[in-house]
Scaffold this motif. Structure first.
Motif, PDB file in Angstrom:
ATOM      1  N   UNK A  92       0.843  -1.199   0.000  1.00  0.00           N
ATOM      2  CA  UNK A  92       0.000   0.000   0.000  1.00  0.00           C
ATOM      3  C   UNK A  92       0.874   1.243   0.000  1.00  0.00           C
ATOM      4  N   UNK A  93       0.401   2.286  -0.675  1.00  0.00           N
ATOM      5  CA  UNK A  93       1.010   3.606  -0.527  1.00  0.00           C
ATOM      6  C   UNK A  93       0.498   4.173   0.785  1.00  0.00           C
ATOM      7  N   UNK A  94       1.370   4.846   1.509  1.00  0.00           N
ATOM      8  CA  UNK A  94       1.002   5.509   2.760  1.00  0.00           C
ATOM      9  C   UNK A  94       1.342   6.980   2.575  1.00  0.00           C
ATOM     10  N   UNK A  95       0.314   7.771   2.335  1.00  0.00           N
ATOM     11  CA  UNK A  95       0.558   9.171   2.029  1.00  0.00           C
ATOM     12  C   UNK A  95       1.125   9.318   0.625  1.00  0.00           C
ATOM     13  N   UNK A  96       1.697  10.483   0.337  1.00  0.00           N
ATOM     14  CA  UNK A  96       2.133  10.782  -1.026  1.00  0.00           C
ATOM     15  C   UNK A  96       3.536  10.316  -1.397  1.00  0.00           C
ATOM     16  N   UNK A  97       4.328   9.807  -0.437  1.00  0.00           N
ATOM     17  CA  UNK A  97       5.726   9.519  -0.742  1.00  0.00           C
ATOM     18  C   UNK A  97       6.248   8.159  -0.285  1.00  0.00           C
ATOM     19  N   UNK A  98       5.445   7.408   0.453  1.00  0.00           N
ATOM     20  CA  UNK A  98       5.945   6.166   1.058  1.00  0.00           C
ATOM     21  C   UNK A  98       5.021   5.010   0.691  1.00  0.00           C
ATOM     22  N   UNK A  99       5.613   3.827   0.575  1.00  0.00           N
ATOM     23  CA  UNK A  99       4.795   2.627   0.453  1.00  0.00           C
ATOM     24  C   UNK A  99       5.347   1.574   1.400  1.00  0.00           C
ATOM     25  N   UNK A 100       4.464   0.667   1.799  1.00  0.00           N
ATOM     26  CA  UNK A 100       4.863  -0.456   2.651  1.00  0.00           C
ATOM     27  C   UNK A 100       4.477  -1.739   1.944  1.00  0.00           C
ATOM     28  N   UNK A 101       5.300  -2.748   2.142  1.00  0.00           N
ATOM     29  CA  UNK A 101       5.094  -4.044   1.489  1.00  0.00           C
ATOM     30  C   UNK A 101       3.977  -4.822   2.183  1.00  0.00           C
ATOM     31  N   UNK A 102       3.755  -4.603   3.435  1.00  0.00           N
ATOM     32  CA  UNK A 102       2.750  -5.304   4.215  1.00  0.00           C
ATOM     33  C   UNK A 102       3.184  -5.293   5.670  1.00  0.00           C
ATOM     34  N   UNK A 103       2.389  -5.916   6.514  1.00  0.00           N
ATOM     35  CA  UNK A 103       2.795  -5.954   7.918  1.00  0.00           C
ATOM     36  C   UNK A 103       3.878  -7.015   8.118  1.00  0.00           C
ATOM     37  N   UNK A 104       4.470  -7.034   9.296  1.00  0.00           N
ATOM     38  CA  UNK A 104       5.595  -7.940   9.552  1.00  0.00           C
ATOM     39  C   UNK A 104       5.203  -9.403   9.439  1.00  0.00           C
TER      40      UNK A 104
END
Length: 88
Positions: free
Chosen positions: A29-41
């Motif tokens: 998921x993108x989180x805000x305009x500049x960061x993405x996360x692959x998923x939770x741990x």
């Protein structure tokens, strides 16, 4: 292969990269305009071997961070971040 020799991911590969991560069970998921996360741990731990394969397949994606974020927003895989410090 040294880190300087590592393959560079191409912008045209972003959709396939995202599909591979989703198929591996990671909720990218993108989180805000500049960061993405692959998923939770937990998702990452469960898919560690698949994540390693995906990393090798696509290579260094750091220079494409903003393009990946924009793509995630375009396919509605994003989380809007709002400030907790707003006063009404």
């Amino acid at each position: 292969m040294t880190e300087n020799d590592r393959r560079q991911m191409k912008a045209s590969e972003i959709p396939a990269f995202v599909v591979d991560l989703i198929e591996a069970g990671c909720g990218i998921r993108a989180v805000g305009p500049e960061i993405y996360v692959i998923g939770d741990l937990d998702e990452q731990d469960a898919a560690i071997q698949e994540l390693e394969r995906i990393g090798e397949k696509f290579g260094d994606r750091d220079p494409l961070q903003l393009e990946i974020v924009a793509y995630l927003w375009s396919i509605a895989r994003s989380i809007e971040v709002t400030s907790q410090n707003r006063r009404h």
